[in-house]
Design a protein around this motif. Sequence first.
Motif, mmCIF file in Angstrom:
data_model
loop_
_atom_site.group_PDB
_atom_site.id
_atom_site.type_symbol
_atom_site.label_atom_id
_atom_site.label_comp_id
_atom_site.label_asym_id
_atom_site.label_seq_id
_atom_site.Cartn_x
_atom_site.Cartn_y
_atom_site.Cartn_z
ATOM 1 N N ALA A 144 0.827 -1.211 0.000
ATOM 2 C CA ALA A 144 0.000 0.000 0.000
ATOM 3 C C ALA A 144 0.862 1.261 0.000
ATOM 4 C CB ALA A 144 -0.942 -0.013 1.200
ATOM 5 N N ILE A 145 1.913 1.298 0.828
ATOM 6 C CA ILE A 145 2.789 2.477 0.884
ATOM 7 C C ILE A 145 3.530 2.643 -0.447
ATOM 8 C CG2 ILE A 145 4.773 3.530 2.043
ATOM 9 C CD1 ILE A 145 3.936 1.985 4.582
ATOM 10 N N PHE A 146 3.999 1.541 -0.994
ATOM 11 C CA PHE A 146 4.734 1.574 -2.266
ATOM 12 C C PHE A 146 3.849 2.129 -3.384
ATOM 13 C CE2 PHE A 146 6.084 -0.948 -6.114
ATOM 14 C CZ PHE A 146 7.230 -0.210 -6.368
ATOM 15 N N ILE A 147 2.644 1.573 -3.534
ATOM 16 C CA ILE A 147 1.735 2.017 -4.594
ATOM 17 C C ILE A 147 1.285 3.451 -4.345
ATOM 18 C CG2 ILE A 147 -0.491 1.584 -5.697
ATOM 19 C CD1 ILE A 147 1.662 -0.457 -6.363
ATOM 20 N N TYR A 148 1.084 3.804 -3.074
ATOM 21 C CA TYR A 148 0.694 5.175 -2.739
ATOM 22 C C TYR A 148 1.767 6.154 -3.217
ATOM 23 C CZ TYR A 148 -0.773 9.224 0.011
ATOM 24 O OH TYR A 148 -1.168 10.492 0.384
ATOM 25 N N TYR A 149 3.025 5.852 -2.928
ATOM 26 C CA TYR A 149 4.124 6.742 -3.302
ATOM 27 C C TYR A 149 4.198 6.914 -4.817
ATOM 28 C CZ TYR A 149 8.886 8.384 -4.152
ATOM 29 O OH TYR A 149 9.972 9.096 -4.601
ATOM 30 N N VAL A 150 4.169 5.805 -5.543
ATOM 31 C CA VAL A 150 4.262 5.884 -7.008
ATOM 32 C C VAL A 150 3.092 6.699 -7.559
ATOM 33 C CG1 VAL A 150 4.169 4.557 -9.152
ATOM 34 C CG2 VAL A 150 5.548 3.735 -7.241
ATOM 35 N N GLY A 151 1.882 6.401 -7.081
ATOM 36 C CA GLY A 151 0.713 7.126 -7.560
ATOM 37 C C GLY A 151 0.774 8.603 -7.237
ATOM 38 N N ARG A 152 1.229 8.934 -6.030
ATOM 39 C CA ARG A 152 1.309 10.338 -5.635
ATOM 40 C C ARG A 152 2.344 11.086 -6.472
ATOM 41 N NH1 ARG A 152 -0.258 13.972 -1.307
ATOM 42 N NH2 ARG A 152 -2.029 12.590 -1.069
ATOM 43 N N ARG A 153 3.491 10.458 -6.751
ATOM 44 C CA ARG A 153 4.514 11.116 -7.577
ATOM 45 C C ARG A 153 3.982 11.402 -8.984
ATOM 46 N NH1 ARG A 153 9.965 10.983 -6.622
ATOM 47 N NH2 ARG A 153 9.938 12.396 -8.425
ATOM 48 N N PHE A 154 3.345 10.409 -9.593
ATOM 49 C CA PHE A 154 2.798 10.614 -10.939
ATOM 50 C C PHE A 154 1.667 11.643 -10.916
ATOM 51 C CE2 PHE A 154 5.116 6.911 -12.393
ATOM 52 C CZ PHE A 154 5.259 7.128 -13.757
ATOM 53 N N ALA A 155 0.837 11.614 -9.882
ATOM 54 C CA ALA A 155 -0.300 12.529 -9.813
ATOM 55 C C ALA A 155 0.154 13.979 -9.634
ATOM 56 C CB ALA A 155 -1.224 12.116 -8.664
ATOM 57 N N VAL A 156 1.147 14.202 -8.770
ATOM 58 C CA VAL A 156 1.662 15.563 -8.556
ATOM 59 C C VAL A 156 2.263 16.112 -9.852
ATOM 60 C CG1 VAL A 156 3.455 16.915 -7.384
ATOM 61 C CG2 VAL A 156 2.041 15.317 -6.070
ATOM 62 N N HIS A 157 3.030 15.279 -10.536
ATOM 63 C CA HIS A 157 3.626 15.747 -11.788
ATOM 64 C C HIS A 157 2.565 16.035 -12.831
ATOM 65 C CE1 HIS A 157 5.177 15.224 -15.917
ATOM 66 N NE2 HIS A 157 6.073 16.084 -15.454
ATOM 67 N N LEU A 158 1.558 15.157 -12.926
ATOM 68 C CA LEU A 158 0.510 15.368 -13.929
ATOM 69 C C LEU A 158 -0.190 16.705 -13.706
ATOM 70 C CD1 LEU A 158 -1.118 14.165 -16.316
ATOM 71 C CD2 LEU A 158 -2.712 13.248 -14.623
ATOM 72 N N ARG A 159 -0.470 17.028 -12.467
ATOM 73 C CA ARG A 159 -1.130 18.305 -12.182
ATOM 74 C C ARG A 159 -0.262 19.472 -12.656
ATOM 75 N NH1 ARG A 159 -5.144 20.211 -8.773
ATOM 76 N NH2 ARG A 159 -4.899 22.388 -8.180
ATOM 77 N N GLU A 160 1.023 19.431 -12.320
ATOM 78 C CA GLU A 160 1.934 20.503 -12.738
ATOM 79 C C GLU A 160 1.977 20.620 -14.260
ATOM 80 O OE1 GLU A 160 5.606 19.342 -11.025
ATOM 81 O OE2 GLU A 160 5.101 19.982 -8.972
ATOM 82 N N ALA A 161 2.107 19.471 -14.936
ATOM 83 C CA ALA A 161 2.254 19.478 -16.395
ATOM 84 C C ALA A 161 0.992 19.969 -17.093
ATOM 85 C CB ALA A 161 2.613 18.068 -16.870
ATOM 86 N N LEU A 162 -0.188 19.549 -16.604
ATOM 87 C CA LEU A 162 -1.434 19.958 -17.250
ATOM 88 C C LEU A 162 -1.754 21.421 -16.986
ATOM 89 C CD1 LEU A 162 -3.707 16.808 -16.740
ATOM 90 C CD2 LEU A 162 -2.362 17.475 -18.745
ATOM 91 N N LEU A 163 -1.410 21.918 -15.796
ATOM 92 C CA LEU A 163 -1.602 23.348 -15.545
ATOM 93 C C LEU A 163 -0.721 24.181 -16.469
ATOM 94 C CD1 LEU A 163 -1.869 23.464 -11.637
ATOM 95 C CD2 LEU A 163 -3.646 24.087 -13.273
ATOM 96 N N GLU A 164 0.501 23.711 -16.697
ATOM 97 C CA GLU A 164 1.396 24.418 -17.632
ATOM 98 C C GLU A 164 0.835 24.347 -19.044
ATOM 99 O OE1 GLU A 164 6.115 24.409 -18.948
ATOM 100 O OE2 GLU A 164 5.433 23.216 -17.229
ATOM 101 N N PHE A 165 0.254 23.205 -19.398
ATOM 102 C CA PHE A 165 -0.312 23.035 -20.741
ATOM 103 C C PHE A 165 -1.458 24.018 -20.982
ATOM 104 C CE2 PHE A 165 -3.808 21.113 -23.179
ATOM 105 C CZ PHE A 165 -3.205 20.969 -24.411
ATOM 106 N N VAL A 166 -2.448 24.056 -20.084
ATOM 107 C CA VAL A 166 -3.608 24.925 -20.318
ATOM 108 C C VAL A 166 -3.257 26.398 -20.127
ATOM 109 C CG1 VAL A 166 -5.250 23.120 -19.676
ATOM 110 C CG2 VAL A 166 -4.457 24.721 -17.930
#
Length: 853
Positions: free
Chosen positions: A291-313
């Motif tokens: 659970a901790i492992f999957i949480y970390y991976v998901g959180r890292r990808f999710a944080v980056h996606l938010r940054e990248a999509l905000l820059e895109f729009v």
Amino acid sequence: MASSQILSQTLSSITTIKLSQLRTQKTEYESRKRSLLEDVASETDTRKRAKLLLAGSEKLPTMAANPTVSLANLARFVQQAERDPAVGEYFLRDYEATLRGDLEVQSNKYEFASLYGKLVEEWTSAGGEADEDEGDGFEAVGREEMHEQRKTWEGYVFTPKETDPAAIKAYLEGIFKAGSKDVRRAYDALVESVKHFQEFGIGQGTTHFDEDSVSTCIRGMLRSDVLSDEKRATLRDFLGNKVVLSEIADVLNMRMATRASWGWGEPQVVEQRRNLNGRYRFYPDEDLLHAIFIYYVGRRFAVHLREALLEFVGAEGVWRPDAEPISKEDVHRRKYFLTVEVAPSRTVEGKREKHFTGEVFLDQLPAAMEEVRGSYGDDKSEAEDTRKGHVQVTQELLHMIETEVILRRKLGRDMVVLRSDFKWFGPSIPHSSIFAVLEFLGVEAEWLDFFRRVLEAPLRFAQDPADAEPQTRRRGTPLSTPLADYFGESLLFVLDFAVNQRAGTRLYRLHDDMWLWGDVETCAAGWEAMVQFAEVTGLDFNMEKTGSAIMVRKDREVGPVVERLPKGDVTWGFLKVDPENGRFVIDQGEVDKHIAELKLQLDACRTVFDWIQAWNVYGVRFFTNNFGRPAHCYGRAHVDSMLATFERIQKTLFGAESGGAGDHLKKMVSSRFGVRDLPDGYLYFPVAMGGLGLQNPFVKLYLIRDQTVEDPEKLVDEFLEDEEAEYRRAKERFEDKGAAVWMGSEWDDLRGQEFMSHEEYVRYRERTSALLLNTYNRLMAEPVARDVELRGEVKAALEEEEWYALSGYDRWVVQLFCKDMIARFGGLNVVDKGLLPMGLMTMLRESRFKWQG
């Protein structure tokens, strides 16, 4: 490291000691009090009797000093009576009555401390019983809808739905590549950002886990609703142990290094839990290291996606504006005639942009690894939260919608409000659609393969036999995890962007809860974009929650366009839009369904504390949230409707002649523990003051009722008057000296012209008027509570800082019930805080409440 079981045993032992100490003190006090009263009964001299009572009272064990009585003062007054004729028989008898009253106050304190102990023991004893023992009216096999919803869930999750990756790719290229050069350029930069993150952000060669990062993950996981109480307690223990955190980090770093061969191993056990809205949710009980492992991976990808999509729009020329842009010619004219223009941030359109980008857009994606926030649907905030909860964001969105309706209707513009969500969104998402979108966004094969293994988890239900064959997830995402949010938001961002590009408007989407508003043509185009997206990605709309409220001028012909909009009511919680007046109103039919369910849940409670918690969570918080949080745009009528509905709820549940929830609770305590004449304050006072903490839904509404604007449309009328005055002043300034400041040939085309018409002045209100923004903010604002005043007995019994440390709700409750409480307990604290088992109470209240059925 204490396990959750040992932690419970420790707290249970502390509780036992405290309650035993209470019983000992109570017995000793009553025995010595009885002896004292017997000793003074035979004394006929009033002064001597008072003196004996004083001496005996000072020797009695007491829970806490009575703040309304000073034994030291009384002793000096009695001493004065020996010589001073001014202190006569009348005074001495009054002092004696005061002393006897103080003795009874201490008896009351011990009696109610003892009752509190019995209530705690009842709760802890019931907590040890099997979870399947669900109380009267329930069978261990569960309710019919439980089995129906499990069957539906299994039908989605274990049955793959294959969408066409080529069709999805063509659809995506039509949105991101076939448009303007600005969009294509921004899309290329987005893909490069995703690839760069995979190589350098979360790639090999990086040490991902240490004590801090593991602690960050655990704090975020503890705020979600996924974990069982046992695993929640275990994770809390991890946080306090650096050795364990270091060991976990070492294991997870090894797991990250070998992620290419990572797998689930043992099947995940799925637990089915009932939510208050009647829906069951399906929670996987994962191994904590997984659970901790999957949480970390998901959180890292999710944080980056938010940054990248905000820059895109945010890139120039990508996001289509929602309001009509001001033409170059009009900018030229406004600058000439008005000389001063309002900053964009001080306009309605500026507010919309800031609100959408900061509160709504990509709401499910975290802004940082350290972000702490409740799961989607969590209706309460916690002190450690670093961001607004989803329900709070939704409530503010509803306020914005109502504000938009009021303004557009008052200003003579058409208005459509459209709402929808997807049917069983989480379990129904086709994996092929997820991977097609991720690949288009630049996610590489290595991570796509890892994500596939995460999604295709072996599952079996907790209720099934231990030897039941697990099944593999073939569709949908796990519940309430960062990786699920990453998958869902990646997919639904495409919908956000498609609606913007095709309809030129914002889709206000929170998870899969979607809102669209504006003129008829815009909403029709937006809905058609939503339908096309659903068809391509293999999702289905939930037609029970899909509808549109159409509010157009009577002289407006919109028949053919209206047919392109979805039919059905626009609803949220217990609210429904009335198209006749454009207001959110309470749907009493929906309320009735939940009154019946609330009765079922209350009747199934095995303990007094269970009943109180069920009432507080369901009978008060759930109904309050689903009525919609009061705001000026709703008007005072909405508050009155809430008050009337709460009155009806209590009459339906407890009878028209009863005293409501409090009266019912009194009867329950009396029948179980033999305690008569319970004061109302004991029921409603905060737990920290020794009360039972029963919530009263009327109090918070009366705190703000008179502060709520009675008729919100009058605020718009005031705005129109102020706007007219502002126009006149601008015209006067121009005619006096305005044009004289503009020198140069670029203004030759305007020299000598009369000042702009009022129609031209107001044409771009949403982009130019600070007055309109002020009205908009006033409509959206929630009324500020008017606190009760610190007066009378409460002022004497509480220090001022103690009073202001209370919430506005608690101040009202304390002031309302203070007379009886002070008379019985000599003050406002029912029980000495040190004698209450607050540690166990806190743990039990933080545990997940198990709704029956």
